[in-house]
Scaffold this active site. Structure first.
Site, PDB file in Angstrom:
ATOM      1  CG  HIS A  70     -35.188   3.462 -26.390  1.00  0.00           C
ATOM      2  ND1 HIS A  70     -35.908   3.336 -25.230  1.00  0.00           N
ATOM      3  CD2 HIS A  70     -35.825   2.681 -27.317  1.00  0.00           C
ATOM      4  CE1 HIS A  70     -36.931   2.511 -25.443  1.00  0.00           C
ATOM      5  NE2 HIS A  70     -36.904   2.107 -26.693  1.00  0.00           N
ATOM      6  CD  GLU A  73     -33.593   6.075 -23.685  1.00  0.00           C
ATOM      7  OE1 GLU A  73     -32.974   5.125 -23.182  1.00  0.00           O
ATOM      8  OE2 GLU A  73     -34.819   6.057 -23.865  1.00  0.00           O
ATOM      9  NE  ARG A 128     -39.233   4.822 -27.985  1.00  0.00           N
ATOM     10  CZ  ARG A 128     -39.436   4.691 -26.677  1.00  0.00           C
ATOM     11  NH1 ARG A 128     -38.939   5.549 -25.839  1.00  0.00           N
ATOM     12  NH2 ARG A 128     -40.131   3.680 -26.215  1.00  0.00           N
ATOM     13  CG  HIS A 197     -33.886   1.935 -21.387  1.00  0.00           C
ATOM     14  ND1 HIS A 197     -34.655   2.032 -22.508  1.00  0.00           N
ATOM     15  CD2 HIS A 197     -33.598   0.612 -21.261  1.00  0.00           C
ATOM     16  CE1 HIS A 197     -34.837   0.837 -23.038  1.00  0.00           C
ATOM     17  NE2 HIS A 197     -34.209  -0.055 -22.293  1.00  0.00           N
ATOM     18  CD  GLU A 271     -36.285   4.442 -18.376  1.00  0.00           C
ATOM     19  OE1 GLU A 271     -35.652   5.438 -18.780  1.00  0.00           O
ATOM     20  OE2 GLU A 271     -36.951   3.717 -19.123  1.00  0.00           O
TER      21      GLU A 271
END
Lengths: 310, 93
Positions: A70, A73, A128, A197, A271
């Site tokens: 993405h 990020e 994204r 991510h 994440e």
């Protein structure tokens, strides 16, 4: 201008060109440890580069890492650069890294979605998705983390090309995804996939497309627990962990589910850190702390993979 | 280049399942062009919602009407982007 790896600023965000140049420098400086391979091309024909960390051997068991699927990020790509450098620095110094690389290879795709990444620098910082054109729609791009052939098309993704979680017309329609699929399949000996991510502070594993626990749920859960505990030891950053479906929501067509369903037992997705304020616009002062705290968790997973061959 | 002047990011905390359902419905309204940066996970867990300036009033009215608690996490997305751009230029120099 003479290129030098020693002057690269890991505490800043960089453009695609700067990161690709840095990758070349890393390879030049460590030709016996790092090589660069191209696994395909993006929709807009940018090369998809993977750094291969290897001390030799043929078709060794391997660990796959990717950052930045993405594009917005940014902390993930920046963490990827720092981590790749850390792997090189620690080989021969840190016993765990040395042991891993003495018997396994690491493949690292730092810019997994280069078209999106360039777009975040030139036109829309908050982009994204990929940049592929969608037939019959004015909206561009596919969410490359809904495009994998694992529960593809379910309700945990969108069929609307204008949605941020648009799954694409068919599984692996995105060249950025297909390139990884082809690479991992043709390699045939990938034992771990770690897809990174940001943000939300979570360490997740399969499944996302169904609530049924993965066959190795208990082992993955225990490993995740240890990893997030070691991560927290650095700055106290608290991570949640568990299966994607249990921890956040049902998500179809994701990287980790595809990897697991294709025989990669140690499939995780990170994440990374959220300071609680900036989200994807995390200030660059957070890069080093984020990367530094993530490292022990990554190492836990990689060491576990090394010590638990299958 | 797309600009995000006046766009805000709201941190929303739903207190029950009913509010979560309402927020999901809100998220499906394509004309608002909102985007969950941090998704809804459950009651008591924060979700971050990017709201373009033209949708701000509608979204805030919706949240307040349904007594859904929120705070402004990013006041002006573009201001942060400008700052980020400035930092990158400075660092490159």
């Amino acid at each position: 201008i003479q290129r030098s790896i020693s002057t690269f600023d890991f505490a800043s965000y960089h453009t695609l060109e700067e990161i690709y140049d840095w990758m070349d420098m890393l390879v030049d400086d460590h030709p016996n440890l790092v090589s660069k391979i191209q696994i395909g091309q993006s929709y807009e024909n940018r090369p998809l580069y993977v750094l291969k960390f290897s001390t030799g051997g043929s078709n060794r068991p391997a660990i796959w890492l990717d950052t930045g699927i993405h594009s917005r990020e940014w902390i993930t790509q920046a963490t990827g650069v720092w981590t790749a450098n850390k792997i090189v620095k620690e080989y021969g110094q840190d016993p765990s890294v040395t042991a891993i690389l003495d018997s396994m290879d690491i493949f690292f795709e730092i810019i997994t979605n280069p078209d999106g990444f360039v777009f975040t620098h030139s036109s829309n910082r908050l982009w994204r998705k990929t940049r592929s054109i969608n037939a019959g729609s004015s909206c561009v791009g596919v969410d490359p983390n809904r495009n994998w052939d694992a529960g593809f098309g379910g309700s945990g993704s969108s069929s609307d090309p204008c949605s941020e979680t648009y799954r694409g017309p068919y599984a692996h329609s995105e060249s950025e995804v297909k390139a990884i699929v082809d690479f991992i399949r043709s390699h045939g000996n990938v034992k771990s996939v770690i897809s990174i991510h940001s943000y939300s502070q979570m360490l997740l594993f399969p499944y996302g497309y169904k609530r049924t626990p993965a066959a190795h749920h208990q082992e993955l859960n225990e490993l995740a627990k240890k990893a997030v505990s070691d991560l927290a030891a650095m700055y106290g950053t608290k991570y949640a962990y568990g299966s994607v479906a249990d921890t956040i929501y049902l998500a179809d067509g994701t990287t980790v589910d595809w990897a697991y369903d294709n025989g990669v037992k140690y499939s995780f997705t990170f994440e990374l850190r959220d300071t609680g304020r900036y989200g994807f616009l995390l200030p660059s002062t957070q890069i080093i702390p984020t990367a530094t705290e993530t490292w022990p968790a990554l190492l836990d997973i990689m060491v576990h993979v090394l010590e638990h061959p299958y | 280049e797309q600009l995000f002047r006046g766009d805000q990011v709201l941190r929303i905390t739903a207190s029950n399942e009913e509010q979560i359902t309402l927020l999901r419905v809100l998220g499906e309204q394509a004309e608002l062009q909102i985007d969950f940066w941090r998704d809804l996970t459950g009651p008591g867990h924060p979700a971050d919602l990017w709201v373009p300036f033209p949708s701000l009033q509608a979204v805030k009215i919706f949240l307040e009407f349904h007594s859904i608690s929120y705070s402004v996490m990013i006041e002006d997305v573009q201001a942060l982007l400008d700052e980020e751009k400035k930092n990158m230029t400075r660092s490159r120099r």
